[in-house]
Design an enzyme around this catalytic site. Structure first.
Site, short mmCIF file in Angstrom:
data_model
loop_
_atom_site.label_atom_id
_atom_site.label_comp_id
_atom_site.label_asym_id
_atom_site.label_seq_id
_atom_site.Cartn_x
_atom_site.Cartn_y
_atom_site.Cartn_z
N GLU A 33 1.32 0.37 10.22
CA GLU A 33 -0.13 0.08 10.14
C GLU A 33 -0.97 1.25 10.66
OE1 GLU A 33 -1.69 -3.70 10.23
OE2 GLU A 33 0.21 -4.71 9.91
N GLY A 34 -0.45 2.46 10.39
CA GLY A 34 -1.15 3.67 10.77
C GLY A 34 -0.59 4.25 12.04
N SER A 72 1.00 8.14 5.55
CA SER A 72 -0.25 8.32 6.31
C SER A 72 -1.42 8.63 5.38
CB SER A 72 -0.08 9.46 7.32
OG SER A 72 0.74 9.05 8.39
N ARG A 87 19.62 -8.34 40.87
CA ARG A 87 20.60 -7.26 41.03
C ARG A 87 20.50 -6.60 42.41
NH1 ARG A 87 25.23 -4.66 39.40
NH2 ARG A 87 24.97 -2.39 39.40
N ARG A 99 -4.40 -3.90 12.52
CA ARG A 99 -4.14 -3.02 13.67
C ARG A 99 -4.39 -3.74 14.99
NH1 ARG A 99 -6.59 2.23 10.39
NH2 ARG A 99 -4.62 2.61 9.29
N GLN A 114 10.18 -0.39 47.29
CA GLN A 114 8.76 -0.33 46.94
C GLN A 114 8.51 0.43 45.63
OE1 GLN A 114 5.92 1.87 49.43
NE2 GLN A 114 4.85 -0.07 49.75
N PRO A 150 6.54 6.01 -1.59
CA PRO A 150 7.43 7.06 -1.09
C PRO A 150 6.68 8.35 -0.74
CG PRO A 150 8.42 5.96 -2.97
CD PRO A 150 7.05 5.38 -2.82
N ILE A 160 7.82 -2.49 2.13
CA ILE A 160 6.94 -3.65 1.98
C ILE A 160 7.58 -4.89 2.63
CG2 ILE A 160 5.57 -5.02 0.36
CD1 ILE A 160 4.91 -1.92 0.52
N LEU A 162 0.84 -1.20 0.00
CA LEU A 162 0.00 0.00 0.00
C LEU A 162 0.87 1.25 0.00
CD1 LEU A 162 -2.86 1.33 0.38
CD2 LEU A 162 -2.49 1.12 2.85
N1 CAA Z 1 -13.18 -0.12 6.13
C1 CAA Z 1 -13.91 0.07 5.00
N2 CAA Z 1 -14.00 1.27 4.36
C2 CAA Z 1 -13.33 2.30 4.90
C3 CAA Z 1 -12.54 2.17 6.07
C4 CAA Z 1 -12.50 0.89 6.69
N3 CAA Z 1 -11.78 0.69 7.80
N4 CAA Z 1 -11.96 3.34 6.35
C5 CAA Z 1 -12.37 4.21 5.41
N5 CAA Z 1 -13.20 3.57 4.53
C6 CAA Z 1 -13.91 4.17 3.40
C7 CAA Z 1 -14.72 5.37 3.85
O1 CAA Z 1 -15.99 4.97 4.33
C8 CAA Z 1 -14.82 6.19 2.58
O2 CAA Z 1 -15.79 5.62 1.75
P1 CAA Z 1 -16.84 6.57 0.91
O3 CAA Z 1 -15.97 7.35 -0.03
O4 CAA Z 1 -17.74 5.58 0.23
O5 CAA Z 1 -17.50 7.43 1.92
C9 CAA Z 1 -13.45 5.95 1.94
O6 CAA Z 1 -12.96 4.70 2.47
C10 CAA Z 1 -12.46 7.04 2.22
O7 CAA Z 1 -12.32 7.17 3.62
P2 CAA Z 1 -11.66 8.44 4.29
O8 CAA Z 1 -12.31 9.68 3.71
O9 CAA Z 1 -11.68 8.29 5.75
O10 CAA Z 1 -10.15 8.35 3.73
P3 CAA Z 1 -8.89 9.29 3.92
O11 CAA Z 1 -8.23 9.43 2.60
O12 CAA Z 1 -9.26 10.55 4.66
O13 CAA Z 1 -7.90 8.41 4.82
C11 CAA Z 1 -7.01 7.38 6.81
C12 CAA Z 1 -8.22 7.92 6.04
C13 CAA Z 1 -7.64 6.63 7.97
C14 CAA Z 1 -6.11 8.45 7.37
C15 CAA Z 1 -6.18 6.42 5.94
O14 CAA Z 1 -5.52 7.08 4.91
C16 CAA Z 1 -5.17 5.63 6.76
O15 CAA Z 1 -5.52 4.65 7.40
N6 CAA Z 1 -3.88 6.05 6.73
C17 CAA Z 1 -2.83 5.27 7.35
C18 CAA Z 1 -2.21 4.32 6.35
C19 CAA Z 1 -1.69 3.08 6.96
O16 CAA Z 1 -2.17 2.58 7.97
N7 CAA Z 1 -0.69 2.49 6.36
C20 CAA Z 1 -0.16 1.24 6.82
C21 CAA Z 1 0.56 0.55 5.71
S1 CAA Z 1 0.71 -1.20 5.94
C22 CAA Z 1 1.93 -1.43 7.09
O17 CAA Z 1 2.32 -0.55 7.79
C23 CAA Z 1 2.40 -2.83 7.23
C24 CAA Z 1 3.73 -3.01 7.88
O18 CAA Z 1 4.72 -2.44 7.52
C25 CAA Z 1 3.84 -3.96 8.98
#
Ligand code: CAA
Length: 388
Positions: free
Chosen positions: A374-375, A137, A278, A253, A289, A133, A162, A130
């Site tokens: 993961e956010g 967020s 220790r 998450r 305590q 660069p 990734i 996902l």
């Molecule tokens: N489930 C289903 N649909 C969802 C949802 C969910 N949890 N969250 C949002 N949606 C839907 C919304 O309902 C909306 O739908 P509609 O257009 O039909 O209304 C659409 O998706 C857009 O939602 P938002 O307007 O809330 O989206 P946004 O662009 O404002 O972003 C955000 C929201 C929560 C900030 C999101 O961008 C986010 O989670 N960012 C963090 C990214 C992230 O977690 N990356 C992790 C990468 S993986 C990783 O880290 C793995 C690793 O290395 C171990």
């Protein structure tokens, strides 16, 4: 730490699986994993054994070759694996939650039948692409593009950070398929060779890390990659990929919340053993305590968070409540608390903590990283604020 795990395993099969996991972690992983971490080497043999023992299939239903245990047992596995190694947990979760979940929830029957049994047994490793660069967020701003050419899809762009990509031969990648902000589709790519080596135009490059070094973490570049039907294609509905990604992260998450408790509780246990041994000013440090109250407070926080994780995992499995705010709440609270406890607990070791004899400081950094991937905590607050 006492976690009251007997209550969590509510079937004989789950109890047996956890007993097998405990033996594997104690006898096979614990003695060698620190060495893989030091050498930044992927633990192939351990991963292969985890596959043979069925651990990659805990969240895959039995009809697709898994054990069908669901989120709750997944959280227990996460906590236990991370207790031994945060990196081994990342290898496991990138496969078992982030790759499996979108296939399970958005894939068609053919994709599920073909890929899930292979992922369940670790015959193929999976990765989840996902982040880019310029899109961390703000995941919805990703730039990778996909265009239909005949029956094939052509992908251009790049992914960053990734996990597993170097060893994966199933990848879930998200690419822009329209002009609207969330016009994003999910794609599944299947390769015959680990690291997608047989797919023309797709390159994977490992990034060196300070922590979680036994798991790889890669840049994946798509330069006119033609994905013909035999190598995969669209996963789920056209332009619905953003929702697939977000729903996948709901599960991920919760798993990271459990991971962070696993890592912090390892520091807690090691620090507890240290302070009981220790001596300073003529008695074990534990006898002060102040020290006892710190450990009591950390124990209370970790235990109560764990019970929340189990409740929320159950709720995800029941599928009744909207899980998104619960997943964000528990990820925010667990990772921040784990980091806070880890940062305080490592100080119990005094100067010894900076020596290479000890890995608690590196584990503490892992809890810091868990507040980011993961956010980030800020993104969890953004999700929660939307629900308020
Ligand atoms: N489930 C289903 N649909 C969802 C949802 C969910 N949890 N969250 C949002 N949606 C839907 C919304 O309902 C909306 O739908 P509609 O257009 O039909 O209304 C659409 O998706 C857009 O939602 P938002 O307007 O809330 O989206 P946004 O662009 O404002 O972003 C955000 C929201 C929560 C900030 C999101 O961008 C986010 O989670 N960012 C963090 C990214 C992230 O977690 N990356 C992790 C990468 S993986 C990783 O880290 C793995 C690793 O290395 C171990």
């Amino acid at each position: 730490m006492e976690w009251y795990d007997d209550d969590v395993c509510d079937s004989v099969e789950a109890k047996n699986a956890i007993a097998t996991l405990d033996a594997f972690l104690r006898d096979e992983a614990e003695p060698v994993i620190a060495d893989f971490e030091k050498k930044a080497e992927f633990p192939h043999a351990l991963v292969s054994t985890m596959g043979d023992l069925g651990f990659f299939g805990t969240m895959i239903p039995e009809e697709y070759g898994g054990c069908g245990f669901g989120t709750k047992i997944g959280s227990l596995l996460a906590r236990k694996i991370a207790y031994v190694s945060g990196g081994l947990h990342l290898i496991w979760t990138a496969n078992s939650t982030l790759t499996v979940s979108p296939i399970l929830h958005a894939g068609n029957d053919e994709q599920k039948r073909k890929l899930l049994p292979l992922l369940a047994l670790g015959k193929k490793m999976g990765c989840f692409g996902l982040t880019e660069p310029e899109a961390g967020s703000d995941a919805g701003s990703l730039r990778m593009r996909a265009e239909k050419r005949g029956k094939a899809w052509v992908l251009n762009g790049s992914k960053r950070f990734i996990t597993n990509a170097l060893h994966a031969s199933v990848g879930i990648f998200f690419a822009r398929t329209g002009t609207g902000k969330h016009d994003i589709s999910a794609f599944v790519i299947e390769s015959d060779e680990p690291g997608f080596k047989d797919i023309l135009g797709l390159t994977v490059k490992k990034t060196e890390k300070h922590i979680f070094a036994c798991s790889d973490f890669c840049d994946v570049v798509f330069d006119d990659v033609v994905v013909r039907p035999e190598h995969g294609g669209l996963l789920g509905e056209f332009n619905q990929g953003f929702k697939i990604a977000m729903a996948t992260l709901d599960g991920g998450r919760i798993n990271i919340a459990a991971q962070s408790l696993g890592i912090a509780s390892r520091i807690f246990d090691d620090a507890l053993a240290y302070v009981k041994d220790r001596e300073q000013f003529g008695k074990p440090i534990w006898d002060y305590q102040y020290i006892q109250f710190n450990f009591a407070e950390w124990h209370a926080k970790l235990l109560c968070l764990w019970l929340s994780i189990i409740r929320i995992s159950n709720m995800r499995d029941d599928g009744k409540a909207p899980i998104t705010p619960l997943a964000s709440a528990v990820k925010l609270q667990a990772t921040e608390t784990a980091y806070e406890i880890a940062a305080r607990a490592v100080r119990c070791f005094g100067g010894t903590v900076v020596t290479k004899d000890m890995d608690s400081l590196m584990r503490m950094l892992e809890t810091c990283a868990a507040t980011i991937y993961e956010g980030t905590s800020e993104m969890q607050k953004k999700v929660l604020a939307k629900y308020l």
